[in-house]
Design a protein around this motif. Structure first.
Motif, PDB file in Angstrom:
ATOM      1  N   GLN A 529       0.810  -1.359   0.001  1.00  0.00           N
ATOM      2  CA  GLN A 529       0.155  -0.271  -0.010  1.00  0.00           C
ATOM      3  C   GLN A 529       0.886   1.459  -0.057  1.00  0.00           C
ATOM      4  OE1 GLN A 529      -2.690  -1.372   3.419  1.00  0.00           O
ATOM      5  NE2 GLN A 529      -3.658   0.617   2.612  1.00  0.00           N
ATOM      6  N   PRO A 530       0.488   2.175  -0.778  1.00  0.00           N
ATOM      7  CA  PRO A 530       1.326   3.445  -0.655  1.00  0.00           C
ATOM      8  C   PRO A 530       1.012   4.313   0.583  1.00  0.00           C
ATOM      9  CG  PRO A 530      -0.467   3.540  -2.416  1.00  0.00           C
ATOM     10  CD  PRO A 530      -0.500   2.210  -1.755  1.00  0.00           C
ATOM     11  N   GLU A 531       1.772   4.945   0.927  1.00  0.00           N
ATOM     12  CA  GLU A 531       1.563   5.940   1.977  1.00  0.00           C
ATOM     13  C   GLU A 531       0.867   7.088   1.760  1.00  0.00           C
ATOM     14  OE1 GLU A 531       4.067   8.394   5.730  1.00  0.00           O
ATOM     15  OE2 GLU A 531       4.950   7.475   4.027  1.00  0.00           O
ATOM     16  N   ARG A 532       0.677   7.425   0.691  1.00  0.00           N
ATOM     17  CA  ARG A 532       0.194   8.985   0.361  1.00  0.00           C
ATOM     18  C   ARG A 532      -1.203   8.730   0.184  1.00  0.00           C
ATOM     19  NH1 ARG A 532      -1.840  11.632  -3.972  1.00  0.00           N
ATOM     20  NH2 ARG A 532      -1.719   9.685  -5.536  1.00  0.00           N
ATOM     21  N   ARG A 533      -2.002   9.738   0.983  1.00  0.00           N
ATOM     22  CA  ARG A 533      -3.519   9.644   1.071  1.00  0.00           C
ATOM     23  C   ARG A 533      -3.999  10.204  -0.544  1.00  0.00           C
ATOM     24  NH1 ARG A 533      -7.109   8.922   5.876  1.00  0.00           N
ATOM     25  NH2 ARG A 533      -5.862   7.667   7.173  1.00  0.00           N
ATOM     26  N   ALA A 534      -4.956   9.490  -0.836  1.00  0.00           N
ATOM     27  CA  ALA A 534      -5.575   9.793  -2.060  1.00  0.00           C
ATOM     28  C   ALA A 534      -7.099   9.532  -1.767  1.00  0.00           C
ATOM     29  CB  ALA A 534      -5.103   9.167  -3.209  1.00  0.00           C
ATOM     30  N   LYS A 535      -8.101  10.484  -2.287  1.00  0.00           N
ATOM     31  CA  LYS A 535      -9.475  10.308  -2.356  1.00  0.00           C
ATOM     32  C   LYS A 535      -9.839   9.197  -3.326  1.00  0.00           C
ATOM     33  CE  LYS A 535     -11.726  12.815  -0.177  1.00  0.00           C
ATOM     34  NZ  LYS A 535     -12.330  12.703   1.307  1.00  0.00           N
ATOM     35  N   PRO A 536     -11.120   8.770  -2.933  1.00  0.00           N
ATOM     36  CA  PRO A 536     -11.352   7.789  -3.921  1.00  0.00           C
ATOM     37  C   PRO A 536     -11.421   7.929  -5.593  1.00  0.00           C
ATOM     38  CG  PRO A 536     -13.053   7.734  -1.869  1.00  0.00           C
ATOM     39  CD  PRO A 536     -12.059   8.845  -2.032  1.00  0.00           C
ATOM     40  N   PHE A 537     -11.996   9.162  -5.876  1.00  0.00           N
ATOM     41  CA  PHE A 537     -11.915   9.520  -7.231  1.00  0.00           C
ATOM     42  C   PHE A 537     -10.602   9.814  -7.846  1.00  0.00           C
ATOM     43  CE2 PHE A 537     -12.265  12.546 -10.818  1.00  0.00           C
ATOM     44  CZ  PHE A 537     -13.149  12.026 -11.493  1.00  0.00           C
ATOM     45  N   PRO A 538     -10.209   8.946  -9.057  1.00  0.00           N
ATOM     46  CA  PRO A 538     -11.161   8.378 -10.048  1.00  0.00           C
ATOM     47  C   PRO A 538     -11.216   6.857 -10.042  1.00  0.00           C
ATOM     48  CG  PRO A 538      -9.163   8.947 -10.914  1.00  0.00           C
ATOM     49  CD  PRO A 538      -8.935   9.217  -9.712  1.00  0.00           C
ATOM     50  N   ASP A 539     -10.325   6.237  -9.308  1.00  0.00           N
ATOM     51  CA  ASP A 539     -10.248   4.900  -9.266  1.00  0.00           C
ATOM     52  C   ASP A 539     -10.077   4.064  -7.947  1.00  0.00           C
ATOM     53  OD1 ASP A 539      -7.667   5.642  -9.150  1.00  0.00           O
ATOM     54  OD2 ASP A 539      -6.922   4.347 -10.698  1.00  0.00           O
ATOM     55  N   GLY A 540     -10.177   4.560  -6.893  1.00  0.00           N
ATOM     56  CA  GLY A 540     -10.130   4.214  -5.535  1.00  0.00           C
ATOM     57  C   GLY A 540      -9.146   5.013  -4.511  1.00  0.00           C
ATOM     58  N   ALA A 541      -9.236   4.875  -3.174  1.00  0.00           N
ATOM     59  CA  ALA A 541      -8.414   5.671  -2.468  1.00  0.00           C
ATOM     60  C   ALA A 541      -7.263   4.909  -2.111  1.00  0.00           C
ATOM     61  CB  ALA A 541      -9.273   5.802  -1.172  1.00  0.00           C
ATOM     62  N   THR A 542      -6.202   5.682  -1.626  1.00  0.00           N
ATOM     63  CA  THR A 542      -4.890   4.800  -1.196  1.00  0.00           C
ATOM     64  C   THR A 542      -4.707   5.610   0.046  1.00  0.00           C
ATOM     65  OG1 THR A 542      -3.569   6.257  -2.522  1.00  0.00           O
ATOM     66  CG2 THR A 542      -4.300   4.561  -3.525  1.00  0.00           C
ATOM     67  N   GLY A 543      -3.522   5.010   0.961  1.00  0.00           N
ATOM     68  CA  GLY A 543      -3.185   5.599   2.060  1.00  0.00           C
ATOM     69  C   GLY A 543      -3.092   4.603   3.420  1.00  0.00           C
ATOM     70  N   TRP A 544      -2.509   4.819   4.227  1.00  0.00           N
ATOM     71  CA  TRP A 544      -2.198   4.010   5.479  1.00  0.00           C
ATOM     72  C   TRP A 544      -3.342   4.194   6.319  1.00  0.00           C
ATOM     73  CZ3 TRP A 544       3.620   4.585   6.369  1.00  0.00           C
ATOM     74  CH2 TRP A 544       4.415   4.087   5.141  1.00  0.00           C
ATOM     75  N   HIS A 545      -4.221   3.533   6.914  1.00  0.00           N
ATOM     76  CA  HIS A 545      -5.151   3.729   7.979  1.00  0.00           C
ATOM     77  C   HIS A 545      -4.373   3.905   9.433  1.00  0.00           C
ATOM     78  CE1 HIS A 545      -8.778   2.310  10.813  1.00  0.00           C
ATOM     79  NE2 HIS A 545      -8.743   3.880  10.327  1.00  0.00           N
ATOM     80  N   SER A 546      -4.936   5.000   9.995  1.00  0.00           N
ATOM     81  CA  SER A 546      -4.349   5.180  11.365  1.00  0.00           C
ATOM     82  C   SER A 546      -5.415   5.084  12.327  1.00  0.00           C
ATOM     83  CB  SER A 546      -3.259   6.163  11.432  1.00  0.00           C
ATOM     84  OG  SER A 546      -3.942   7.499  11.201  1.00  0.00           O
ATOM     85  N   VAL A 547      -5.135   5.101  13.691  1.00  0.00           N
ATOM     86  CA  VAL A 547      -5.886   5.379  14.798  1.00  0.00           C
ATOM     87  C   VAL A 547      -4.977   5.864  15.989  1.00  0.00           C
ATOM     88  CG1 VAL A 547      -7.954   3.719  14.205  1.00  0.00           C
ATOM     89  CG2 VAL A 547      -5.893   3.115  15.784  1.00  0.00           C
ATOM     90  N   VAL A 548      -5.825   6.833  16.740  1.00  0.00           N
ATOM     91  CA  VAL A 548      -5.162   7.579  17.784  1.00  0.00           C
ATOM     92  C   VAL A 548      -5.754   6.739  19.033  1.00  0.00           C
ATOM     93  CG1 VAL A 548      -4.743   9.596  19.203  1.00  0.00           C
ATOM     94  CG2 VAL A 548      -4.453   9.706  16.524  1.00  0.00           C
TER      95      VAL A 548
END
Length: 552
Positions: A529-548
């Motif tokens: 998984q790439p670290e860079r956050r991207a919104k779903p448009f145009p072909d799906g979201a990317t990024g690492w999920h995190s919780v505090v």
């Protein structure tokens, strides 16, 4: 304020009459829908993509309720304006009601599945609304402008009339009694005392509202007669000729707050454009397979059941899913292999896209090569051992593992056409989404929950990860940007499902306060998984999920 109230009631009565009359007409047409639904669907089609994204992000799977509520609010405001205007300019108010009818007509006839009578509910409803407004407007004006009878400031004797009383009696006697206290408005409606005019108007408008509500209820009842719930409950599916093997014993780690491996029907996500869930009976069902093929065919529901059925456990995911989102689910699916059907119809050279169509006209495009590469692409009739739930596509839908739903998972499927990507853009592709959209590698932390607090000590960190048709090879977790730690993976039945994972964090020596947990997954092609956050448009979201979380 009194005038505003009478005008508002006039406009609302006209709007309710329009909708109430339209409902039984729509029910009688069968495929016709109410003007409100037609306008709502048109709104979905026309609004810019960022507005759609905002609706899904804000309201989630309640976006349709929010949209219909918004349509009703706008209609109510518009109706009030028309009613108030009609007190002084009746024709202008009536034109406003007619305008809303025109909007309903345009919305209805521009639907992909519009029939020759699609506009009739809006036309009849608008005519009823205009008629009610023209009938009520002069009476509302009379009630708003009526004045109370003149009363003497002196106490009147019950036996001896006062001079004012004598004058009033003489006037009534000379001009026809009580009618002397009434005058005619410019509209020809008699204006009487406040009590009389108000009471009459409220009685008439209340009657209109009651009758209109009754007609609307009757229309909904007629529509419910087409409900296929009972049909579905009485339907028994044949056993799979090729059943899925038993699930591994440890496929579900069964930790608190961890998403179960198999998603219950009621919890399975729903994202589509259908404001009214289609009611498609198996008796009438036909699947047309045509286009650039050598042997076109039409298949009935029974034809599908008579074919060898296969059962597979597959995870579906929506392209609208944000990082950490829950728009994914796993189920047992029963259906006919789509590849076998394509082999029968024999696609022509160059037919690189399969365009599937829902009964409500929604379209989806799937690469022909993907369907024929050996994966379990299915024409689905069952879910979790039962016929498809109505909201999930009953009686028939499509499913192709490894692709986002908007390019693979048509519900209420009735048409399958072989064409090419160069010749046709399906519904969401026309709106800017990618024509081909393989599911991206994804992982999510389910437990601990965001902002959870825990005592210093061992803490189970767990969640799910998926990369359908590639499979998950590794999941890693880190704390506060430190070193990555490899999680333990639960077994899975195939590479087409998500995978539960767990890592035990020894927080005994963790400093009290907040800490950030992050997760990433690597699929079996060695892609992480790439670290860079991207919104779903145009072909799906990317990024690492995190919780505090907070360690006490």
């Amino acid at each position: 304020m009194r005038t505003l109230g009478f005008g508002a009631l006039t406009g609302v009565s006209a709007a309710v009459a329009a909708l109430g009359v339209a409902e039984p007409v729509a029910a009688g047409i069968g495929r016709g829908s109410s003007p409100v639904v037609a306008v709502g669907l048109a709104f979905i089609d026309l609004v810019p993509r960022p507005v759609k994204d905002f609706g899904i992000e804000t309201f989630g799977q309640n976006d349709k309720v929010a949209l219909l509520s918004g349509v009703f609010v706008i209609l109510a405001i518009f109706a009030v304006v028309c009613g108030v205007v009609s007190l002084r300019r009746r024709l202008l108010g009536a034109a406003g009601v007619a305008l809303f009818g025109v909007v309903g007509v345009v919305a209805a006839v521009t639907r992909p599945d519009a029939g020759p009578l699609a506009s009739l509910p809006a036309v009849v409803g608008a005519a009823a609304g205009v008629g009610v407004l023209l009938f009520l407007a002069p009476r509302a004006a009379a009630a708003a402008s009526a004045r109370p009878p003149i009363r003497s400031s002196k106490l009147e004797s019950p036996t001896e009339p006062t001079p004012v009383g004598e004058s009033r009696l003489r006037a009534e006697s000379a001009t026809g009694g009580a009618d002397a206290m009434r005058t005619k408005t410019p509209d020809g409606v008699r204006r009487g005392t406040t009590a009389t005019s108000r009471r009459g108007f409220l009685l008439v408008s209340g009657s209109v509202l009651a009758v209109s509500a009754g007609l609307g209820a009757a229309g909904r009842y007629l529509t419910s007669l087409r409900d296929v719930t009972a049909e579905r409950l009485n339907l028994t599916l044949p056993a799979a000729a090729d059943p899925t093997p038993p699930l591994p014993t440890d496929v579900d780690l069964k930790l608190p707050d961890l998403t179960p491996f198999l998603t219950p029907d009621k919890d399975f996500y729903r994202v589509d454009t259908a404001l009214a869930v289609p009611q498609l009976s198996t008796d009438d069902y036909r699947l047309k397979i045509h286009g650039r093929v050598r042997n076109p065919m039409t298949i009935t529901y029974q034809d599908l059941l008579d074919r060898p059925l296969v059962e597979r456990v597959i995870t579906l995911s929506c392209v609208s899913n944000e990082v950490g989102g829950t728009l994914a689910g796993t189920a047992r699916w029963l259906g006919v292999p789509l590849k076998a059907l394509l082999d029968e119809v024999q696609p022509e050279n160059g037919a690189d896209q399969i365009v599937t169509k829902s009964v409500d006209g929604w379209t989806c495009g799937t690469p022909t090569s993907v369907v024929r590469d050996g994966r379990d692409a299915l024409i689905v009739v069952g879910m979790n051992g039962k016929p498809l739930p109505i909201e999930r596509g009953y009686p028939v839908r499509m499913l192709v593992p490894g692709l986002y739903g908007y390019v693979s998972a048509t519900k209420w499927l009735v048409d399958l056409e072989l064409t090419s990507f160069a010749d046709f853009d399906p519904y969401w592709v026309k709106r800017g989404w990618k024509a081909q959209a393989p599911i991206k590698t994804f992982s999510r932390i389910d437990t601990p929950r965001p902002l959870a607090s825990s005592k210093a000590g061992p803490i189970a960190v767990a969640g799910v990860a998926w990369a359908q048709h590639r499979g998950i090879e590794r999941v890693e977790v880190r704390v506060d940007g430190g070193a990555w730690n490899t999680a333990t993976l639960a077994p899975v039945p195939s590479e087409d499902t998500w995978r539960q994972w767990r890592w035990d964090w020894d927080a005994t020596k963790a400093t009290p306060g907040q800490h950030t947990l992050e997760v990433r997954a690597t699929d079996r092609t060695a892609a992480t998984q790439p670290e860079r956050r991207a919104k779903p448009f145009p072909d799906g979201a990317t990024g690492w999920h995190s919780v505090v979380v907070t360690v006490e």
